[in-house]
Design a protein around this motif. Structure first.
Motif, PDB file in Angstrom:
ATOM      1  N   LEU A  23       0.832  -1.031  -0.093  1.00  0.00           N
ATOM      2  CA  LEU A  23      -0.244   0.091   0.222  1.00  0.00           C
ATOM      3  C   LEU A  23       0.749   1.338   0.022  1.00  0.00           C
ATOM      4  CD1 LEU A  23      -3.116  -0.796   2.455  1.00  0.00           C
ATOM      5  CD2 LEU A  23      -3.018  -0.598   0.048  1.00  0.00           C
ATOM      6  N   MET A  24       2.096   1.261   0.822  1.00  0.00           N
ATOM      7  CA  MET A  24       2.821   2.389   0.792  1.00  0.00           C
ATOM      8  C   MET A  24       3.291   2.396  -0.619  1.00  0.00           C
ATOM      9  SD  MET A  24       6.609   2.430   2.773  1.00  0.00           S
ATOM     10  CE  MET A  24       7.550   3.713   2.042  1.00  0.00           C
ATOM     11  N   ARG A  25       3.763   1.480  -1.329  1.00  0.00           N
ATOM     12  CA  ARG A  25       4.192   1.833  -2.728  1.00  0.00           C
ATOM     13  C   ARG A  25       3.039   2.279  -3.557  1.00  0.00           C
ATOM     14  NH1 ARG A  25       3.736  -1.151  -7.372  1.00  0.00           N
ATOM     15  NH2 ARG A  25       5.520  -1.104  -8.698  1.00  0.00           N
ATOM     16  N   MET A  26       2.104   1.805  -3.326  1.00  0.00           N
ATOM     17  CA  MET A  26       0.913   2.396  -4.167  1.00  0.00           C
ATOM     18  C   MET A  26       0.653   3.816  -4.117  1.00  0.00           C
ATOM     19  SD  MET A  26      -3.215   1.072  -4.085  1.00  0.00           S
ATOM     20  CE  MET A  26      -3.578   2.015  -2.612  1.00  0.00           C
ATOM     21  N   TYR A  27       0.553   4.366  -2.745  1.00  0.00           N
ATOM     22  CA  TYR A  27       0.365   5.681  -2.684  1.00  0.00           C
ATOM     23  C   TYR A  27       1.780   6.692  -3.257  1.00  0.00           C
ATOM     24  CZ  TYR A  27      -3.541   4.538   0.224  1.00  0.00           C
ATOM     25  OH  TYR A  27      -4.761   3.797   0.336  1.00  0.00           O
ATOM     26  N   VAL A  28       2.921   5.961  -2.921  1.00  0.00           N
ATOM     27  CA  VAL A  28       4.008   6.583  -3.614  1.00  0.00           C
ATOM     28  C   VAL A  28       3.942   6.862  -5.147  1.00  0.00           C
ATOM     29  CG1 VAL A  28       6.441   6.520  -4.060  1.00  0.00           C
ATOM     30  CG2 VAL A  28       5.508   6.167  -1.753  1.00  0.00           C
ATOM     31  N   ARG A  29       3.595   5.647  -5.766  1.00  0.00           N
ATOM     32  CA  ARG A  29       3.339   5.687  -7.153  1.00  0.00           C
ATOM     33  C   ARG A  29       2.250   6.753  -7.561  1.00  0.00           C
ATOM     34  NH1 ARG A  29       5.476   1.453 -10.093  1.00  0.00           N
ATOM     35  NH2 ARG A  29       5.062   2.716 -11.945  1.00  0.00           N
ATOM     36  N   LYS A  56       2.907   9.984  -9.754  1.00  0.00           N
ATOM     37  CA  LYS A  56       1.935  10.232 -11.149  1.00  0.00           C
ATOM     38  C   LYS A  56       1.205  11.679 -11.367  1.00  0.00           C
ATOM     39  CE  LYS A  56       1.123   5.340 -12.319  1.00  0.00           C
ATOM     40  NZ  LYS A  56      -0.191   4.388 -12.637  1.00  0.00           N
ATOM     41  N   ASN A  57       0.674  12.030 -10.087  1.00  0.00           N
ATOM     42  CA  ASN A  57      -0.078  13.223 -10.024  1.00  0.00           C
ATOM     43  C   ASN A  57       0.992  14.591  -9.762  1.00  0.00           C
ATOM     44  OD1 ASN A  57      -2.957  12.692 -10.284  1.00  0.00           O
ATOM     45  ND2 ASN A  57      -2.248  10.992  -9.318  1.00  0.00           N
ATOM     46  N   GLY A  58       2.206  14.269  -9.420  1.00  0.00           N
ATOM     47  CA  GLY A  58       3.005  15.445  -9.416  1.00  0.00           C
ATOM     48  C   GLY A  58       3.221  15.917  -7.980  1.00  0.00           C
ATOM     49  N   PHE A  59       3.006  15.099  -7.090  1.00  0.00           N
ATOM     50  CA  PHE A  59       2.973  15.428  -5.615  1.00  0.00           C
ATOM     51  C   PHE A  59       4.372  14.957  -5.036  1.00  0.00           C
ATOM     52  CE2 PHE A  59      -1.606  14.711  -5.858  1.00  0.00           C
ATOM     53  CZ  PHE A  59      -2.007  16.100  -5.506  1.00  0.00           C
ATOM     54  N   GLY A 102      -0.598   2.461  -8.478  1.00  0.00           N
ATOM     55  CA  GLY A 102      -0.954   3.839  -8.282  1.00  0.00           C
ATOM     56  C   GLY A 102      -2.264   4.300  -9.192  1.00  0.00           C
ATOM     57  N   ASP A 103      -2.987   3.484  -9.753  1.00  0.00           N
ATOM     58  CA  ASP A 103      -4.243   3.892 -10.631  1.00  0.00           C
ATOM     59  C   ASP A 103      -5.301   3.852  -9.693  1.00  0.00           C
ATOM     60  OD1 ASP A 103      -5.695   4.616 -12.560  1.00  0.00           O
ATOM     61  OD2 ASP A 103      -5.538   3.005 -13.704  1.00  0.00           O
ATOM     62  N   ILE A 104      -5.412   4.894  -8.949  1.00  0.00           N
ATOM     63  CA  ILE A 104      -6.758   4.829  -7.917  1.00  0.00           C
ATOM     64  C   ILE A 104      -7.488   6.117  -8.025  1.00  0.00           C
ATOM     65  CG2 ILE A 104      -5.353   3.388  -6.000  1.00  0.00           C
ATOM     66  CD1 ILE A 104      -4.870   6.095  -4.551  1.00  0.00           C
ATOM     67  N   ASP A 105      -7.543   6.639  -9.219  1.00  0.00           N
ATOM     68  CA  ASP A 105      -8.318   7.916  -9.404  1.00  0.00           C
ATOM     69  C   ASP A 105      -9.662   7.543  -9.486  1.00  0.00           C
ATOM     70  OD1 ASP A 105      -6.002   9.809  -9.301  1.00  0.00           O
ATOM     71  OD2 ASP A 105      -5.546   9.354 -11.405  1.00  0.00           O
ATOM     72  N   GLN A 106      -9.860   6.513  -9.852  1.00  0.00           N
ATOM     73  CA  GLN A 106     -11.551   6.217 -10.104  1.00  0.00           C
ATOM     74  C   GLN A 106     -11.987   5.821  -8.719  1.00  0.00           C
ATOM     75  OE1 GLN A 106     -11.810   3.228 -13.251  1.00  0.00           O
ATOM     76  NE2 GLN A 106     -13.759   2.291 -12.345  1.00  0.00           N
ATOM     77  N   PHE A 107     -11.327   5.420  -7.665  1.00  0.00           N
ATOM     78  CA  PHE A 107     -11.843   5.135  -6.587  1.00  0.00           C
ATOM     79  C   PHE A 107     -12.063   6.631  -5.595  1.00  0.00           C
ATOM     80  CE2 PHE A 107      -9.735   0.845  -7.170  1.00  0.00           C
ATOM     81  CZ  PHE A 107     -10.899   0.266  -7.153  1.00  0.00           C
ATOM     82  N   ILE A 108     -10.928   7.609  -5.902  1.00  0.00           N
ATOM     83  CA  ILE A 108     -11.099   8.566  -5.577  1.00  0.00           C
ATOM     84  C   ILE A 108     -12.162   9.600  -5.879  1.00  0.00           C
ATOM     85  CG2 ILE A 108      -9.644  11.005  -5.259  1.00  0.00           C
ATOM     86  CD1 ILE A 108      -7.098   9.420  -5.467  1.00  0.00           C
TER      87      ILE A 108
END
Length: 331
Positions: free
Chosen positions: A112-118, A122-125, A315-321
């Motif tokens: 999960l840590m890796r998922m949020y870093v990715r 991707k979103n420039g954070f 890291g492709d979680i934009d759809q959930f967000i």
């Protein structure tokens, strides 16, 4: 505001001037993309009127292309209108804690840590690791500061318990295992916000920060752990160079976590008087990630589902967000 900034004595009060410029920049970043969108719509409308009587496929293709571009511009702007909370624009403290299950749970926390870093990359954070407790097989807990506009607004959707179902790589019998990991999201709050913290309710512990070994081992107890006795919230920081700096950042994280804790308490209290809100619970499992016998990620609040689990873990979680923000604005 621009007229005010042109006044001869504007810079006499430097603090106010900087605050005003910050507000102007924020307002412009909100307004100007919508103005650009409206202009694009007007341009397409003029094109349609100009060639209304023409039977030219190339014109039709150009209009379709411009409409697709307008839709692409509109989508993120529409999403931002759902971010209307007081601190949605702020940076975010994001913590991941492994649940029961030993090595399996620690591996899940690291995934999960890796998922949020990715996702952040991707979103420039920008991602800064504030505190990291490694364990066999992965990570026992980690706190990250995600820096960028609307970081908290987006990542508030991730707060809750995440469930993993898979055939464990640590099980020689190849049995299916279920692991749980909790995620906490809270806004990075500046000093102008008052959160009531009674010093008598704090336990402050210092310890030696972890390191790579050799000459880089920290030889002083510079890492700081703060326990808020009333709520049981524990925060820690070890990435700064001195105990003083670690304590200051740990207090900032605690302020952030307490703000979020009290906000959720208030939300739960309000939910008692709203029948449609009775199913909202921040502490319950929010999402399941299934690797076997099929692949699917499902958000239990919104019923949003994605079959490509590898893309989600990358890291492709934009759809959930997005689905969460729409759901949360309606409940």
């Amino acid at each position: 505001m621009e007229d005010e900034s042109l006044a001869p004595d504007f810079w006499d009060d430097k603090s106010r001037a900087e605050t005003l410029f910050s507000e102007m920049t924020d307002l412009k970043s909100t307004l100007e993309p919508w103005q650009d969108l409206i202009q694009s719509i007007d341009d397409v409308s003029e094109l349609l009127e100009l060639y209304a009587d023409e039977d030219d496929q190339s014109i039709g293709d150009e209009v379709a292309q411009q409409i697709a571009q307008i839709e692409k511009m509109y989508h993120p702007l529409r999403l931002k209108t759902l971010l209307s909370g007081k601190y949605d624009k702020n940076d975010c403290f994001l913590s991941v804690h492994a649940g029961a299950g030993g090595t399996e749970a620690c591996d899940w926390a690291q995934m999960l840590m890796r998922m949020y870093v990715r996702w952040s990359e991707k979103n420039g954070f920008k991602v800064q690791i504030v505190d990291l407790l490694e364990a066999e097989g992965g990570v026992k807990s980690v706190t990250m500061q995600i820096q960028g506009a609307y970081a908290y607004g987006y990542l508030q959707s991730e707060a809750g318990v995440h469930r993993l179902v898979r055939i464990s790589p640590f099980d020689s019998n190849k049995r299916r295992h279920t692991s749980f990991t909790s995620v906490y999201a809270s806004p990075v709050i500046e000093d102008d916000v008052e959160v009531d913290i009674d010093p008598s309710e704090l336990r402050i512990d210092t310890y030696r920060a972890g390191g790579a070994g050799g000459q880089h081992v920290n030889k002083t107890d510079s890492a700081v752990r703060i326990t808020h006795l009333k709520t049981g919230i524990v925060v820690a920081c070890q990435n700064e160079r001195s105990q003083h700096m670690n304590k200051a950042l740990a207090m900032k994280i605690l302020t952030s976590r307490l703000y979020e804790h009290y906000r959720q308490e208030q939300e739960r209290e309000q939910a008692q008087y709203a029948a449609e809100k009775k199913d909202i619970s921040w502490g319950n499992q929010i999402r399941s990630y299934v690797f076997q016998p099929y692949t699917m990620v499902k958000d239990h609040r919104t019923n949003e589902q994605i079959g490509n689990i590898q893309a989600v873990m990358d890291g492709d979680i934009d759809q959930f967000i997005e689905s969460y923000l729409k759901w949360h604005s309606e409940v």
